[in-house]
Design a protein around this motif. Sequence first.
Motif, mmCIF file in Angstrom:
data_model
loop_
_atom_site.group_PDB
_atom_site.id
_atom_site.type_symbol
_atom_site.label_atom_id
_atom_site.label_comp_id
_atom_site.label_asym_id
_atom_site.label_seq_id
_atom_site.Cartn_x
_atom_site.Cartn_y
_atom_site.Cartn_z
ATOM 1 N N ILE A 95 46.846 35.593 45.514
ATOM 2 C CA ILE A 95 46.951 36.506 46.436
ATOM 3 C C ILE A 95 46.891 37.987 45.927
ATOM 4 O O ILE A 95 47.653 38.350 44.880
ATOM 5 C CB ILE A 95 48.390 36.175 47.191
ATOM 6 C CG1 ILE A 95 48.277 34.851 47.839
ATOM 7 C CG2 ILE A 95 48.634 37.367 48.389
ATOM 8 C CD1 ILE A 95 49.737 34.554 48.305
ATOM 9 N N LYS A 96 46.093 38.791 46.606
ATOM 10 C CA LYS A 96 46.047 40.289 46.349
ATOM 11 C C LYS A 96 46.624 40.911 47.299
ATOM 12 O O LYS A 96 46.215 40.614 48.663
ATOM 13 C CB LYS A 96 44.491 40.588 46.184
ATOM 14 C CG LYS A 96 43.968 39.882 44.913
ATOM 15 C CD LYS A 96 42.439 40.169 44.971
ATOM 16 C CE LYS A 96 41.780 39.544 43.947
ATOM 17 N NZ LYS A 96 40.370 39.433 43.999
ATOM 18 N N VAL A 97 47.405 41.896 47.192
ATOM 19 C CA VAL A 97 47.989 42.808 47.989
ATOM 20 C C VAL A 97 47.521 44.035 48.351
ATOM 21 O O VAL A 97 47.182 44.920 47.394
ATOM 22 C CB VAL A 97 49.679 42.824 47.826
ATOM 23 C CG1 VAL A 97 50.234 43.622 48.994
ATOM 24 C CG2 VAL A 97 50.144 41.482 47.828
ATOM 25 N N ILE A 98 46.915 44.454 49.699
ATOM 26 C CA ILE A 98 46.389 45.614 49.990
ATOM 27 C C ILE A 98 47.502 46.175 51.006
ATOM 28 O O ILE A 98 47.943 45.608 52.058
ATOM 29 C CB ILE A 98 45.375 45.449 50.779
ATOM 30 C CG1 ILE A 98 44.073 45.057 49.743
ATOM 31 C CG2 ILE A 98 44.568 47.042 51.191
ATOM 32 C CD1 ILE A 98 42.921 44.704 50.542
ATOM 33 N N ASP A 99 48.120 47.569 50.664
ATOM 34 C CA ASP A 99 49.155 48.222 51.568
ATOM 35 C C ASP A 99 48.429 49.351 52.142
ATOM 36 O O ASP A 99 48.085 50.313 51.393
ATOM 37 C CB ASP A 99 50.289 48.405 50.815
ATOM 38 C CG ASP A 99 51.304 48.773 51.349
ATOM 39 O OD1 ASP A 99 51.386 48.903 52.796
ATOM 40 O OD2 ASP A 99 52.651 48.813 51.055
ATOM 41 N N GLY A 100 48.619 49.376 53.485
ATOM 42 C CA GLY A 100 47.872 50.559 54.185
ATOM 43 C C GLY A 100 46.428 50.280 54.854
ATOM 44 O O GLY A 100 46.085 49.310 54.456
ATOM 45 N N LYS A 101 46.279 51.051 55.599
ATOM 46 C CA LYS A 101 44.946 50.746 56.322
ATOM 47 C C LYS A 101 43.683 50.617 55.394
ATOM 48 O O LYS A 101 43.337 51.630 54.417
ATOM 49 C CB LYS A 101 44.692 51.651 57.329
ATOM 50 C CG LYS A 101 43.525 51.809 58.284
ATOM 51 C CD LYS A 101 43.338 53.054 59.161
ATOM 52 C CE LYS A 101 42.083 52.771 60.098
ATOM 53 N NZ LYS A 101 41.867 53.740 60.838
ATOM 54 N N LEU A 102 42.911 49.663 55.662
ATOM 55 C CA LEU A 102 41.643 49.574 54.904
ATOM 56 C C LEU A 102 40.618 50.582 55.235
ATOM 57 O O LEU A 102 40.649 51.035 56.238
ATOM 58 C CB LEU A 102 40.902 48.148 54.893
ATOM 59 C CG LEU A 102 41.403 47.054 54.126
ATOM 60 C CD1 LEU A 102 40.796 45.908 54.691
ATOM 61 C CD2 LEU A 102 40.930 47.521 52.718
ATOM 62 N N SER A 116 36.530 49.236 59.355
ATOM 63 C CA SER A 116 36.658 49.252 57.753
ATOM 64 C C SER A 116 37.067 47.832 57.398
ATOM 65 O O SER A 116 36.847 47.413 56.277
ATOM 66 C CB SER A 116 38.149 50.276 57.664
ATOM 67 O OG SER A 116 39.147 49.848 58.513
ATOM 68 N N TYR A 164 43.843 37.615 50.481
ATOM 69 C CA TYR A 164 44.360 38.881 50.685
ATOM 70 C C TYR A 164 45.549 38.788 51.550
ATOM 71 O O TYR A 164 45.315 38.496 52.635
ATOM 72 C CB TYR A 164 43.478 40.114 51.117
ATOM 73 C CG TYR A 164 42.439 40.343 49.966
ATOM 74 C CD1 TYR A 164 42.589 41.485 49.085
ATOM 75 C CD2 TYR A 164 41.245 39.606 49.989
ATOM 76 C CE1 TYR A 164 41.604 41.769 48.260
ATOM 77 C CE2 TYR A 164 40.353 40.203 49.091
ATOM 78 C CZ TYR A 164 40.569 40.985 48.152
ATOM 79 O OH TYR A 164 39.511 41.385 47.194
ATOM 80 N N TYR A 165 46.475 39.412 51.266
ATOM 81 C CA TYR A 165 47.691 39.777 52.235
ATOM 82 C C TYR A 165 47.622 41.391 52.328
ATOM 83 O O TYR A 165 47.979 42.069 51.617
ATOM 84 C CB TYR A 165 48.869 39.511 51.520
ATOM 85 C CG TYR A 165 50.273 39.538 52.385
ATOM 86 C CD1 TYR A 165 50.858 38.448 53.153
ATOM 87 C CD2 TYR A 165 50.887 40.694 52.638
ATOM 88 C CE1 TYR A 165 51.868 38.605 54.001
ATOM 89 C CE2 TYR A 165 52.056 40.844 53.412
ATOM 90 C CZ TYR A 165 52.499 39.899 54.119
ATOM 91 O OH TYR A 165 53.490 39.887 54.848
ATOM 92 N N ILE A 166 47.208 41.613 53.439
ATOM 93 C CA ILE A 166 47.145 43.126 54.162
ATOM 94 C C ILE A 166 48.264 43.570 54.886
ATOM 95 O O ILE A 166 48.428 43.283 55.811
ATOM 96 C CB ILE A 166 45.652 43.234 54.675
ATOM 97 C CG1 ILE A 166 44.763 42.626 54.084
ATOM 98 C CG2 ILE A 166 45.458 44.613 55.144
ATOM 99 C CD1 ILE A 166 43.213 42.609 54.900
ATOM 100 N N LYS A 167 49.003 44.532 54.129
ATOM 101 C CA LYS A 167 50.067 45.327 54.813
ATOM 102 C C LYS A 167 49.625 46.063 55.722
ATOM 103 O O LYS A 167 48.956 46.966 55.551
ATOM 104 C CB LYS A 167 51.250 45.628 53.655
ATOM 105 C CG LYS A 167 51.706 44.401 53.117
ATOM 106 C CD LYS A 167 52.758 44.892 52.188
ATOM 107 C CE LYS A 167 53.423 43.785 51.297
ATOM 108 N NZ LYS A 167 54.411 44.296 50.115
ATOM 109 N N ASN A 168 50.525 46.301 56.881
ATOM 110 C CA ASN A 168 50.376 47.493 57.977
ATOM 111 C C ASN A 168 48.832 47.640 58.278
ATOM 112 O O ASN A 168 48.419 48.922 58.335
ATOM 113 C CB ASN A 168 51.032 48.752 57.104
ATOM 114 C CG ASN A 168 52.310 48.505 56.672
ATOM 115 O OD1 ASN A 168 53.055 48.013 57.391
ATOM 116 N ND2 ASN A 168 52.834 49.085 55.399
ATOM 117 N N GLN A 169 48.191 46.847 58.651
ATOM 118 C CA GLN A 169 46.723 47.018 59.100
ATOM 119 C C GLN A 169 46.938 47.516 60.632
ATOM 120 O O GLN A 169 47.490 47.021 61.374
ATOM 121 C CB GLN A 169 45.877 45.783 59.004
ATOM 122 C CG GLN A 169 44.642 45.913 59.359
ATOM 123 C CD GLN A 169 43.715 46.901 58.674
ATOM 124 O OE1 GLN A 169 43.861 46.912 57.618
ATOM 125 N NE2 GLN A 169 43.094 47.716 59.440
#
Lengths: 113, 161
Positions: free
Chosen positions: A106-113, B18, B137-142
């Motif tokens: 699992i990779k975590v992305i925080d905030g809007k892509l 995006s 992927y774990y995408i926070k606050n999208q």
Amino acid sequence: MGYDHRRNLDGNYFKIFKSTISNLSLDYYISRINFDNYFIYKLTGKQREVSKDDFLKFNYSGYIFFNKTIYDKKELQQSLEYLWSLGITIMYLDKPLPRLSDLKKIKVIDGKL
Amino acid sequence: MGNYRETNMREFIKTPDSLGNFMLELSKKHFNNVEEILEPCAGDGALVDIIEKHYNVPIIKLDIQPLRDDIKEFNFVKDIKKLEYKKNRLTIMNPPFAKSIKFIENALKKSDMLVTLCSSNTLFNLDWDKYDILEVYYIKNQIFGELKLNIGLFVIKNKSY
């Protein structure tokens, strides 16, 4: 307020939770569960193993039972701790987790892509 | 949760550009033999438009309630048997989060490659042993319009592929 469940009470895993539409008492379940065959986790919040006595107090909204012969408690705990290390919490532990701590994918992305 | 179409309250969450571009980057990274693309919940075509910028292959555009003329009406849960499997087909989708698991399972019956958004809980409820999970992927606050959500993203292929 009563109690309800999902899946068979003698199955590989099942959950018991508080329900506003059920009239079943906790006694109904106590007589139907072989506690020796299962380890128990609380469903919500920071999930952790609880004892039979903790379950009987029913201080939380629900509990999930895992058959000891099928599921590895250590593996489950490692998967949960792996998720917590990533800042991920599971709202409801509804079913057995994949082997997340082994896979570490699992990779975590925080905030809007 | 999510936005709902005024007509019948079905879940509708438009894919931000995006995020769509990120999904296409992942599909290009992992899959180089794509001959056809399936978008089974195309909605207003936002994701389809992004796919067309990245791929020059036929796209099957479906939705239970299409919002554009080039998208065919199709129930990807109930009518799944009417859709044929095709080798080298890639599915790219942003399914209704309440039905993420069913959409993922059906997509991998009709194609071998998949890039999908899903609810964050779906990440942990899918049977990982059943498929070849390439990326997660774990995408926070999208941001989705006025919503801010934690979501999941899978890149998956069938083990037999």
